[in-house]
Write a protein that holds these residues in place. Structure first.
Motif, PDB file in Angstrom:
ATOM      1  N   ASN A  50      -2.766  -1.549   1.104  1.00 33.76           N
ATOM      2  CA  ASN A  50      -4.316  -0.911   0.876  1.00 33.76           C
ATOM      3  C   ASN A  50      -5.282  -2.504   1.191  1.00 33.76           C
ATOM      4  N   PHE A  51      -4.982  -3.487   0.975  1.00 37.21           N
ATOM      5  CA  PHE A  51      -6.176  -4.134   0.824  1.00 37.21           C
ATOM      6  C   PHE A  51      -6.156  -5.134   1.944  1.00 37.21           C
ATOM      7  N   ARG A  52      -4.568  -4.958   2.704  1.00 41.77           N
ATOM      8  CA  ARG A  52      -4.552  -5.847   3.327  1.00 41.77           C
ATOM      9  C   ARG A  52      -5.384  -5.833   4.873  1.00 41.77           C
ATOM     10  N   GLN A  53      -6.474  -4.917   5.452  1.00 40.78           N
ATOM     11  CA  GLN A  53      -7.334  -5.352   6.154  1.00 40.78           C
ATOM     12  C   GLN A  53      -8.534  -5.825   5.731  1.00 40.78           C
ATOM     13  N   VAL A  74       3.958  -6.296   3.014  1.00 39.20           N
ATOM     14  CA  VAL A  74       2.861  -7.015   3.592  1.00 39.20           C
ATOM     15  C   VAL A  74       2.645  -8.742   3.561  1.00 39.20           C
ATOM     16  N   GLY A  75       3.198  -8.852   2.658  1.00 40.82           N
ATOM     17  CA  GLY A  75       3.373 -10.656   2.526  1.00 40.82           C
ATOM     18  C   GLY A  75       3.928 -10.401   4.064  1.00 40.82           C
ATOM     19  N   ASP A  97      -0.626 -10.748  -5.757  1.00 48.03           N
ATOM     20  CA  ASP A  97       0.168  -9.884  -5.735  1.00 48.03           C
ATOM     21  C   ASP A  97       0.181  -8.571  -5.340  1.00 48.03           C
ATOM     22  N   GLU A  98      -0.729  -8.300  -5.905  1.00 48.45           N
ATOM     23  CA  GLU A  98      -1.273  -6.690  -6.120  1.00 48.45           C
ATOM     24  C   GLU A  98      -2.745  -6.969  -5.055  1.00 48.45           C
TER      25      GLU A  98
END
Ligand SMILES: Nc1ncnc2c1ncn2[C@@H]1O[C@H](COP(=O)(O)OP(=O)(O)OP(=O)(O)O)[C@@H](O)[C@H]1O
Length: 563
Positions: free
Chosen positions: A287-290, A13-14, A281-282
């Motif tokens: 799931n938080f990307r957008q 995701v990073g 980091d969480e």
């Protein structure tokens, strides 16, 4: 509810959160700033930026294009140049600093400040801190507060329970709201159009609400409306109405709700000066990307700047300070900080270093050098210094069907009064609670499937001591601050050392005693050994016999050797 996230996913995701990245060259040109150090640092670019190696108390140097200014004997002697793009704000800090002629000794500040006043906080805020019983800053607060007040973007990493929340809340309150410097009656004007000045994002409702309470405590009851929570699970239109009516300056919330209200046009954050990602980091998980993407795009965007039209993202957010916080900082966070922040500094309890200077082998967070060992390397790097040094760790081998009974014996043996027991699956929690209650031990389950009210009621009961054992999943692993918690038990193994660190960190907070016991099956012992290696802490085997915790001599010696 925060989900279990593998380190691989964090890495992924990073990389996948899409933002137009700046090249290093263009970044410094845009921000018109550079990080300069004195001769001792120039000689050893990779050494941690400690006060000693920076020539603290000698000179403070600022370079503006071709012009050089030297400030001597500044109050907050911080030898890193303030970002030029934020010169306006920095100037006020500097002039305040120059007025106070007192010179601090290397040993006494800022990494070991004896009082909050040494850190350049405004007197009304210091008074409030005193009233709430906060008199001496923790190490990470001593390092972070002057750094943020000097206008730097920062990644704050320090072990669980070391006071990271106030490390970013205090600089915000120094510049936002009624406790700030030079707060005038004009600021109080009713009906005046106010914009949100700080957005704090946390991965769970509980954590967001906890941060709100911490801010409210300092603001005092008369200024409660300055801060507002925007968390999921609560009535959204009521939150929108409160935003309109109370015109808060600080909002704290979960990514989904903040993004939702922002998308509805009800949250005006373009003039925002602080963007904080707590448990960053969480927040990087898939799931938080957008939602995180939206927040990054909109918070602190300069008025008139077109998100699509601008080539360089940092031009648009040049006035926003981005602060990222966690006890565990995997390399995905370093990478995200390099993308989202402007010349960020890595702030730890005893050092402040530019993130750009991180090179393999120089500090405790370094880029994995080869892909073969990268997972192990990542875990190791991410969790070093994430645990309070006074914590004691043990593991106890038992059969699967005896785990809950072993937990009960463990609680009695240690005479623990406030216990958090972690399991991996929500459906198992009820059964464990039933078994404990059947043996006369007050227990309750806490998980994301419960409503907001149910969750906060159970937490209240746990904090008040009415519930002795809180059986939970990862929901309670991050950020939750229950100072009385004296025992953490892993009834199921955590998925990796990052999860172990956050679970374990619910006890032994701010120098208190705490014990972590992992109850596992024989076939799982190798995982505990691996965790021991990655975390760099001894985890000896123990047993609970006749109401006592027993550690064999051999295990004790082995643990001693590892300390
Ligand atoms: N300077 C201080 N003096 C006394 N108590 C403090 C100070 N700073 C923070 N605390 C208290 O220490 C406790 C832990 O602080 P906090 O929750 O900010 O830790 P943290 O580092 O964010 O932990 P985690 O990594 O688990 O989120 C809180 O109860 C807080 O009120």
């Amino acid at each position: 509810m925060p989900s279990l996230v593998s380190p691989r996913l964090l890495f992924l995701v990073g990389e996948t959160i899409h933002l137009k990245k700046l090249s290093r060259g263009s970044s410094s040109a845009l921000c018109q700033r550079s990080v300069r150090f004195f001769s001792r640092v120039d000689r050893d670019k990779n050494a941690p930026l400690t006060l000693a190696n920076l020539g603290f108390n000698t000179e403070f140097e600022t370079t503006t294009k071709n012009k050089r200014n030297k400030l001597e004997n500044v109050k907050v002697n911080y030898p890193i140049e303030a970002p030029k793009s934020r010169e306006k704000v920095a100037t006020s800090n500097k002039s305040r600093a120059v007025r106070v002629k007192k010179t601090l000794e290397i040993e006494s500040a800022p990494f070991a400040a004896k009082s909050f006043s040494e850190l350049g906080l405004p007197p009304p805020l210091i008074e409030r801190l005193g009233r709430e019983g906060f008199n001496v800053p923790t190490d990470v607060q001593s390092a972070a507060i002057p750094t943020i007040l000097k206008n730097h973007d920062a990644v704050i990493q320090s072990y669980t329970g070391s006071g990271k929340t106030l490390a970013y809340v205090l600089p915000i309150l120094s510049e936002v709201g009624p406790l700030k410097n030079n707060y005038s009656s004009a600021d109080k004007e009713t009906g005046k159009k106010t914009e949100i000045e700080a957005v704090i994002v946390a991965p769970s409702r509980e954590l967001a609400m906890q941060i709100v309470r911490e801010v409210e405590k300092l603001l005092g009851p008369e200024n409660k409306r300055v801060v507002q929570q925007l968390v999921g699970g609560a009535n959204r239109s009521r939150q929108e109405e409160a935003l309109k009516k109370n015109k808060p300056l600080i909002v704290v919330g979960t990514p989904g709700r903040i993004a939702e209200i922002s998308a509805a046009g009800k949250l005006h954050t373009h003039g925002c000066r602080f963007l904080v990602f707590d448990e960053v980091d969480e927040l990087l998980s898939f799931n938080f990307r957008q939602d995180i993407h939206r927040i990054l795009e909109h918070v602190g965007r300069r008025s008139g700047a077109d998100p699509q039209g601008q080539k360089n993202s940092l031009v648009r957010w040049a006035d926003r300070r981005t602060i990222m916080v966690s006890a565990t900082v995997p390399f995905s966070v370093v990478r995200a900080a390099r993308s989202w922040a402007c010349d960020p500094l890595l702030v730890q309890a005893k050092s402040v270093i530019p993130l750009e200077s991180l090179a393999p082998g120089t500090v405790n967070l370094s880029k994995p050098t080869s892909s073969s060992n990268s997972d192990l390397n990542l875990q190791h790097q991410a969790t070093v210094q994430s645990l309070p040094p006074a914590l004691k760790h043990y593991y106890c081998v038992t059969r699967l069907q005896h785990k809950v009974d072993t937990l009960r014996r463990c609680v009695h043996a240690l005479n623990a009064q406030s216990v958090i027991a972690f399991m991996n699956h929500t459906r198992q929690l009820k059964d464990a609670v039933f078994k404990l209650e059947a043996r006369g031990m007050n227990a309750a389950e806490l998980h994301g499937d419960l409503g907001k009210l149910g969750r906060s009621t159970i937490l209240k009961k746990f904090k008040s001591g009415e519930v002795r054992v809180l059986v939970t999943n990862e929901l309670a692993a991050r950020g939750l601050d229950v100072p009385e918690c004296d025992l953490v038990v892993n009834l199921d193994l955590p998925t990796d050392s990052i999860h172990y660190a956050h679970r374990a960190g619910r006890t032994g907070r701010l120098g208190r005693k705490g014990t972590v016991v992992t109850i596992c099956e024989e076939r799982e012992v190798f995982v505990v050994k691996k965790l021991q290696k990655q975390l760099g802490v001894p985890i000896p085997a123990c047993d609970f016999t006749e109401g006592k915790l027993i550690v064999s001599d051999k295990e004790e010696k082995h643990a001693e050797a590892l300390r």
